[in-house]
Design a protein around this motif. Structure first.
Motif, mmCIF file in Angstrom:
data_model
loop_
_atom_site.group_PDB
_atom_site.id
_atom_site.type_symbol
_atom_site.label_atom_id
_atom_site.label_comp_id
_atom_site.label_asym_id
_atom_site.label_seq_id
_atom_site.Cartn_x
_atom_site.Cartn_y
_atom_site.Cartn_z
ATOM 1 N N ILE A 213 16.666 2.047 90.949
ATOM 2 C CA ILE A 213 16.940 2.131 89.513
ATOM 3 C C ILE A 213 17.342 0.731 89.081
ATOM 4 O O ILE A 213 18.370 0.203 89.500
ATOM 5 N N GLY A 214 16.504 0.094 88.284
ATOM 6 C CA GLY A 214 16.811 -1.233 87.776
ATOM 7 C C GLY A 214 17.226 -1.164 86.320
ATOM 8 O O GLY A 214 16.770 -0.289 85.576
ATOM 9 N N ALA A 215 18.109 -2.058 85.914
ATOM 10 C CA ALA A 215 18.517 -2.148 84.513
ATOM 11 C C ALA A 215 18.350 -3.586 84.070
ATOM 12 O O ALA A 215 18.738 -4.519 84.786
ATOM 13 N N THR A 216 17.753 -3.781 82.906
ATOM 14 C CA THR A 216 17.509 -5.135 82.415
ATOM 15 C C THR A 216 17.501 -5.169 80.894
ATOM 16 O O THR A 216 17.071 -4.213 80.243
ATOM 17 N N THR A 217 17.988 -6.286 80.367
ATOM 18 C CA THR A 217 17.907 -6.516 78.915
ATOM 19 C C THR A 217 16.636 -7.278 78.561
ATOM 20 O O THR A 217 16.337 -7.460 77.388
ATOM 21 N N GLU A 218 15.915 -7.752 79.575
ATOM 22 C CA GLU A 218 14.689 -8.516 79.363
ATOM 23 C C GLU A 218 13.470 -7.625 79.577
ATOM 24 O O GLU A 218 13.529 -6.640 80.322
ATOM 25 N N ASN A 219 12.370 -7.979 78.938
ATOM 26 C CA ASN A 219 11.148 -7.199 79.082
ATOM 27 C C ASN A 219 10.716 -7.191 80.553
ATOM 28 O O ASN A 219 10.381 -8.239 81.107
ATOM 29 N N PRO A 220 10.725 -6.027 81.202
ATOM 30 C CA PRO A 220 10.415 -5.993 82.641
ATOM 31 C C PRO A 220 8.996 -6.440 82.957
ATOM 32 O O PRO A 220 8.733 -6.918 84.064
#
Length: 438
Positions: free
Chosen positions: A141-148
């Motif tokens: 489960i990854g979380a990012t504020t940037e476009n993956p």
């Protein structure tokens, strides 16, 4: 757990920030994001059934990426491990993978690895995880504020489901704030605080969809405001304004001032006053106006008031709308400013607007038939009906133009588009005059 450990854990929980204490423990407690966790949605069903595959949560800060990961941790039968990509190294990942292998081998239990800020991992670190995601050793489960799609390896992307989280809407933020003020178990209900409706509206507007930002303001307000004579702590509009460190701008989204401001904004762009236009933009942004609403008005003005006098104005406005929505505040203010200043400074023409209005009136007033030579001739037997017969293909003639009738007989000769004399429309006008001489 002995008494000392229990006391220490309880104290840490009590001292945690309000945003952390209010974090939902169960899926049904989550506020917002119904487009991905509504009861008929795939993610909701997968979490409830404990049948998750690797996923990546993508969205602005404060929208619930970590919250959803914690909910999954509370509901899954799998082992749950969390690391933060800003501080974790390869040794940390190796330890997680080794433990996951042992857990799978000894207990037949899978391991969910939550990687916060996954875009901070370099290509080598992301590549290291790939085989273990692929063989099922770990569920990522990854979380990012940037476009993956730009920041996460394509191989990981192809093996994961991407869920985009949106900024919480105003009603969602208000729900969270009420829970913060009045909930005695997780919130600050034991303080005996009350929050005024206009303060609630103000914080919900100004938070920009970031629940954490609004909660921090409420927590500060409750902890630093003296009790009134009635023994309660009142979170008023003034208190809310001080706690979020912004003054209140007179701007009611449902009242006259809202419409007056947007009217002045549009008229300033139309009137070619970039200074006034950017001032009203700043006023709306400061008051928490929806950037999508502002962007729509800029696009409309670019077409209605600039039109073909500068065709690039609409391109700039549309690009700015897309960029502002993708990036969000505070950086979106720069993008919107660029578009506003371009549209306000551009030469003006409402000829395109007038043309379609005149054409609409003609459609309403006249019953017409498409001339036979313009009718569709791409089917067998069309020529027997006279369809397409006599049509002249413009590109076969000098300057790619040939004189022929295009309007229906009933309105032949009517003019709807009259190019102006500003900017690029001057060239359009000269060309139209040239070809109409024949």
């Amino acid at each position: 757990m002995d008494l000392f450990e229990y006391a220490r854990e309880k104290n840490m929980k009590d001292e945690a920030p309000l945003a952390s204490r209010l974090r939902p423990a169960a899926l049904d407690e989550v506020v917002g994001q119904k487009h991905i966790i509504g009861k008929d949605k795939l993610l909701y069903r997968a979490i409830k059934a404990d049948k998750l595959s690797s996923i990546i949560f993508y969205g602005p800060p404060g929208t619930g990426k970590t919250t959803l990961a914690k909910v999954i941790a509370n509901t899954t039968s799998a082992e749950f491990t969390q690391i933060n990509a800003t501080v974790a190294g390869k040794k940390d990942m190796e330890a997680v993978v080794q433990q996951a292998k042992e857990t799978l081998g000894m207990y037949q239990k899978k391991t969910i690895l939550f990687v916060d800020e996954i875009h901070r991992f370099n290509k080598g670190q992301q590549d290291y995880l790939l085989p273990f995601v692929e063989d099922g050793t770990i569920i990522l489960i990854g979380a990012t504020t940037e476009n993956p799609y730009f920041e996460v390896n394509g191989a990981l992307i192809s093996r994961s489901s991407i869920f985009e989280l949106h900024p919480l809407d105003k009603e969602d933020i208000k729900t969270v704030l009420r829970r913060a003020v009045y909930d005695t178990e997780k919130g600050m209900g034991s303080y005996g605080a009350v929050i005024d409706e206009d303060a609630l509206e103000f914080l919900a507007d100004l938070s920009g969809g970031d629940a954490r930002n609004a909660l921090n303001a409420v927590e500060l307000g409750v902890l630093t405001t003296d009790r009134s004579e009635d023994g309660k702590i009142h979170i008023t509009l003034e208190v809310a304004s001080q706690c979020i460190q912004k003054r209140v701008v007179r701007y009611d989204k449902t009242g006259d001032n809202h419409y007056d401001t947007i009217s002045a904004f549009i008229k300033s762009m139309r009137g070619s006053d970039p200074d006034a236009a950017v001032y009203y933009l700043a006023k709306m942004l400061y008051a928490g106006e929806d950037i999508k609403f502002i962007a729509r008005r800029i696009m409309i003005c670019a077409s209605e008031d600039v039109g073909n006098a500068d065709p690039m104005a609409l391109t700039v406005a549309v690009s700015a709308a897309q960029a502002a929505e993708r990036i969000g505040m505070p950086e979106a203010q720069i993008i919107l400013s660029q578009a506003v200043l371009y549209v306000a400074s551009a030469p003006k023409s409402n000829s395109a607007c007038n043309a379609v209005f005149r054409a609409m009136e003609s459609v309403k007033d006249h019953k017409t038939t498409v001339p036979a030579h313009l009718q569709d001739a791409h089917y067998k037997g069309s020529q027997k009906l006279g369809h397409g017969v006599g049509y002249k293909y413009a590109h076969d003639y000098p300057k790619h133009y040939v004189k022929q009738q295009y309007l229906p007989d009933e309105i032949c000769g009517m003019r709807f588009y009259e190019p102006g004399e500003n900017g690029y429309e001057k060239e359009i006008r000269a060309w139209m005059e040239y070809i109409r001489k024949d």
